[in-house]
Design a protein around this motif. Structure first.
Motif, PDB file in Angstrom:
ATOM      1  N   GLN A 294       0.829  -1.195   0.000  1.00 30.92           N
ATOM      2  CA  GLN A 294       0.000   0.000   0.000  1.00 30.92           C
ATOM      3  C   GLN A 294       0.867   1.249   0.000  1.00 30.92           C
ATOM      4  OE1 GLN A 294      -2.538  -0.187   3.392  1.00 30.92           O
ATOM      5  NE2 GLN A 294      -0.885  -0.531   4.841  1.00 30.92           N
ATOM      6  N   ALA A 295       0.349   2.296  -0.605  1.00 24.46           N
ATOM      7  CA  ALA A 295       1.098   3.547  -0.676  1.00 24.46           C
ATOM      8  C   ALA A 295       0.135   4.699  -0.583  1.00 24.46           C
ATOM      9  CB  ALA A 295       1.868   3.625  -1.988  1.00 24.46           C
ATOM     10  N   CYS A 296       0.571   5.791   0.046  1.00 23.64           N
ATOM     11  CA  CYS A 296      -0.248   6.991   0.038  1.00 23.64           C
ATOM     12  C   CYS A 296       0.609   8.154  -0.422  1.00 23.64           C
ATOM     13  CB  CYS A 296      -0.867   7.263   1.401  1.00 23.64           C
ATOM     14  SG  CYS A 296       0.324   7.674   2.662  1.00 23.64           S
ATOM     15  N   ASN A 297      -0.035   9.180  -0.885  1.00 21.06           N
ATOM     16  CA  ASN A 297       0.679  10.286  -1.497  1.00 21.06           C
ATOM     17  C   ASN A 297      -0.180  11.536  -1.363  1.00 21.06           C
ATOM     18  OD1 ASN A 297       2.590  11.612  -3.097  1.00 21.06           O
ATOM     19  ND2 ASN A 297       1.396  11.229  -4.944  1.00 21.06           N
ATOM     20  N   TYR A 309      -4.434   7.062  -2.283  1.00 16.45           N
ATOM     21  CA  TYR A 309      -4.083   5.804  -1.612  1.00 16.45           C
ATOM     22  C   TYR A 309      -4.252   4.679  -2.613  1.00 16.45           C
ATOM     23  CZ  TYR A 309      -4.687   1.711   1.425  1.00 16.45           C
ATOM     24  OH  TYR A 309      -4.585   0.482   2.005  1.00 16.45           O
ATOM     25  N   LEU A 311      -3.729   0.292  -3.161  1.00 14.47           N
ATOM     26  CA  LEU A 311      -3.485  -1.014  -2.546  1.00 14.47           C
ATOM     27  C   LEU A 311      -3.387  -2.043  -3.665  1.00 14.47           C
ATOM     28  CD1 LEU A 311      -3.457  -2.907  -0.011  1.00 14.47           C
ATOM     29  CD2 LEU A 311      -5.932  -2.962  -0.161  1.00 14.47           C
TER      30      LEU A 311
END
Lengths: 362, 148, 217
Positions: A294-297, A309, A311
């Motif tokens: 998962q990554a958020c920015n 976000y 996933l």
């Protein structure tokens, strides 16, 4: 007195290009409470990750909103690049910043025009949009599109821009500076503008923090939440960046923040064009995001901070893609700003948060 | 040429567009393209309007709003679907909350494709719509004569 | 100065106390999102302060479990809590601004919990592939390995009807190949017998050379 009336506002309303519905509870001419109601343009595009792979979804992402189109494709691409742990070429990062700041210029000019229209200054509206056309011409010359640019890919940019094009971009912006200075003078010094905007829809610094407001809406209340220097990409290479803040928190302060941000954006573009390194602009991204990754920015769009976000699930299709757009978090602040205003000021205050409903509902 | 087609007034409604087509509709009215010089004026009142410019696709919530505006407009009237979403649902055709193009809610006379639709295409579509408006006005007159 | 981003799991019970602590410490609420999983809905709450971006995740909220609203602390979150209710069917309790499932007024109930047919097919395929790969790994570990493994793994990933067809087609092909190679050799011998001996010898030599060449290749 004491008799409350509910006045429906929108969704089709002359001042709103977009459908937003407000239930205004009024006591005589004064708004006691405003309850926003949306859902007219909800499409449900977050579920499209199930049928579009991560390379195809960028075209959906940039169609979240036609005004912040470039910003959304950029934010999406950066999020996927973070998710898959890839670095993109430096030249592409610079080009992204240049086009993103150019979108800010176009978006703010659009907003200044709409604001002028809302307080009944028709000729100012037309002049703002006339200048905006010149920015759109630059978009057309560099990417082929006026509104939806399709310039970003996961892994870089679709095409490079040569030195002549970048120079043309700079010359165009220098060319509009003088005319823009005149517009600014009208906005910031004209007494008829001040009469409509000063002291209307005030939000204090405490309220802005309390309602978690973002973007120029919050910066006009002296809350520094400009995430340009915090995100990914070429912004980190800027020599100096000071977010533009105002302390009054009224409609006039919001107009001033945006008016000054246009000049700031032009400076950023000029610096980036000077510094841009040579090299490739695209590197193909292979494979698929790992299952459970998962990554958020965050990205500072013209309307404020946007949160992304992603996933992964091991396939080329994302398990979940989420965009929290600036307007959706600003709705609570807008309802607060409307409390106690005159009915005739409602459209002005709604406009000063720069609402983007199609962003909000996706 | 009838009176309406010399200076048609337009009304714009954003069904569930991404804004891209909306700002192009406005751009067509503003300096740069400036159709106002031909007497084409944007109005907020459905009863003043001859041409209905719709952007974006139809969903359950905006369908009645769209129909309401259409029904309030007086005959003769022309509907122009601006942009791919308004024509067919476009890139969002398989979204769960999209029914399809504008023709799923109200009858459409002219389709202007493009994502986002270019101002030139909107102007073209409006010019084509004027022909339809003319025909509708003539037919209306004919009917009134018969009725009289 | 870059954003420091973190992800952290918290329990549903500690949600409100976490939010209260963050409010006291001057964090601002960024957003809340839902992810639909096989074990219920995962909720992610994001907060930001200066250059920190913290994501707190509550895992596996099942149907019938109610989640306390944090709107009384962060009113800005109201669109997302209503969205969670409308699109994911999460029961959020005690909202300040509660649209009672009418925020988006979608035609389909809880649409984000429904898989599209394409996605479902793909998910089933992935699950079968994973199962087949696991089976293969197990077999390999036990020492036995069959040449058809790869194919079997692929077949397992397909939908059963299609796989059966592929299997039948492959068997038929194998049968046909065996029959035709035997037959073609017989045919040639019969033809050669009818030829004049000199020519037949040449043809035989050519055939052998061809076979040898094929063997080398």
């Amino acid at each position: 007195m004491g008799q409350h009336t509910v006045i429906p506002f929108g969704p089709q309303h002359p001042v709103l290009p977009e459908p937003l519905h407000l239930d205004l509870v009024v006591d005589d001419e004064v708004v006691v409470e405003a309850i926003p109601q949306i859902g007219f343009i909800h499409r449900g595009l977050e579920r499209l990750t199930q049928t579009r792979d991560y390379n195809q979804f960028i075209y959906i992402a940039e169609r979240i909103c036609g005004i912040c189109a470039f910003g959304h494709s950029l934010g999406y691409a950066e999020t996927i690049e973070t998710l898959m742990g890839v670095e993109i070429p430096k030249r592409a990062e610079y080009l992204r910043v240049i086009l993103h700041e150019l979108s800010r210029v176009h978006s703010h000019l659009l907003w200044l025009g709409l604001a002028a229209d809302a307080f009944g200054y028709e000729s100012l509206f037309m002049h703002c949009w006339r200048l905006r056309e010149r920015v759109l011409d630059v978009f057309e010359a560099t990417t082929g599109g006026r509104v939806i640019l399709s310039a970003v890919l996961v892994g870089g940019m679709v095409r490079d821009q040569d030195a002549a094009t970048l120079n043309m971009m700079r010359e165009t912006l220098d060319g509009i500076k003088d005319e823009y200075a005149q517009l600014c003078k009208a906005f910031l010094e004209d007494s008829s503008v001040r009469n409509r905007l000063v002291g209307v829809g005030t939000i204090t610094t405490e309220e802005a923090l309390d309602y978690s407001m973002v973007g120029p809406f919050a910066r006009a209340s002296n809350v520094n939440n400009d995430v340009r220097m915090l995100g990914k990409g070429g912004y980190a290479d800027l020599s100096d960046f000071q977010p533009i803040l105002e302390t009054d928190g009224d409609c006039f302060a919001r107009a001033k923040v945006r008016a000054l941000e246009v000049l700031q954006s032009i400076d950023i573009i000029n610096e980036m064009v000077d510094k841009i390194p040579d090299g490739p602009v695209f590197e193909e991204v292979k494979g698929a995001p790992v299952a459970g990754a998962q990554a958020c920015n965050t990205l500072e769009q013209p309307r404020g901070e946007c949160y992304y976000y992603a996933l992964g699930n091991g396939t080329k299709y994302l398990e979940r893609m989420r965009m929290r757009t600036p307007t959706s978090i600003n709705l609570a602040g807008m309802a607060q700003a409307l409390k106690g205003c005159d009915l005739a000021d409602v459209n002005m205050i709604v406009l000063t948060i720069d609402p983007c409903i199609s962003c909000t509902e996706r | 040429m009838g009176f309406a087609s010399k200076s048609p007034w337009v009304i714009h409604y954003d069904a569930s567009s991404c804004n891209g087509c909306d700002i192009e509709v406005l751009a067509a009215l503003c300096p740069g393209y400036d159709v106002e010089r031909f007497g084409i004026i944007n109005t907020g009142n459905p009863k003043h309007a001859d041409i209905f410019l719709v952007t974006g696709s139809v969903n359950e919530q905006n369908k009645p709003v769209l129909q309401e505006i259409y029904n309030q407009m007086l005959e003769p009237k022309v509907v122009v679907a601006c942009g791919c979403c308004a024509c067919t649902g476009g890139v969002f055709h398989d979204c769960y909350n999209v029914i399809g193009g504008v023709d799923q809610a109200i009858p459409v006379d002219v389709y202007a494709p493009g994502c986002a639709v270019r101002p030139e295409a909107i102007i073209d579509a409006v010019v084509e719509g004027l022909g339809v408006l003319e025909q509708k006005a003539a037919a209306l007159k004919e009917n009134q004569k018969k009725g009289a | 100065m870059a954003h420091e981003r973190s992800f952290q799991d918290i329990s549903l019970d500690s949600l409100v106390s976490t939010a209260e602590r963050l409010k006291r410490e001057g964090w601002r609420c960024v957003q809340m999102l839902c992810v639909n999983t096989d074990n219920g809905v995962d909720l992610t709450y994001s907060f930001s302060k200066l250059n920190e971006l913290a994501n707190y995740q509550v895992r596996g909220v099942t149907q019938g479990t109610s989640v306390p609203s944090i709107q009384n602390l962060f009113l800005g979150i109201f669109p997302f809590e209503n969205e969670a209710k409308d699109l994911f069917g999460v029961d959020i309790e005690g909202m300040v601004l509660d649209f009672a499932g009418k925020f988006y007024a979608v035609a389909e109930r809880e649409p984000m919990t429904i898989l599209t047919p394409e996605a479902k097919e793909r998910k089933d395929k992935e699950a079968k592939k994973a199962a087949a790969a696991a089976a293969k790994a197990k077999q390999a570990a036990e020492g036995g390995s069959a040449p058809a493994d790869d194919l079997e793994a692929k077949l397992a990933g397909m939908d059963p009807e299609k796989a059966a067809k592929v299997r039948a087609a492959m068997e038929a092909k194998a049968r046909k190949e065996a029959a035709s190679s035997a037959q073609s050799e017989d045919d040639i011998e019969a033809k050669l017998a009818n030829m004049d001996p000199e020519k037949a010898a040449k043809v035989r030599a050519a055939l052998e050379a061809k076979k040898a060449k094929e063997g080398n290749a």
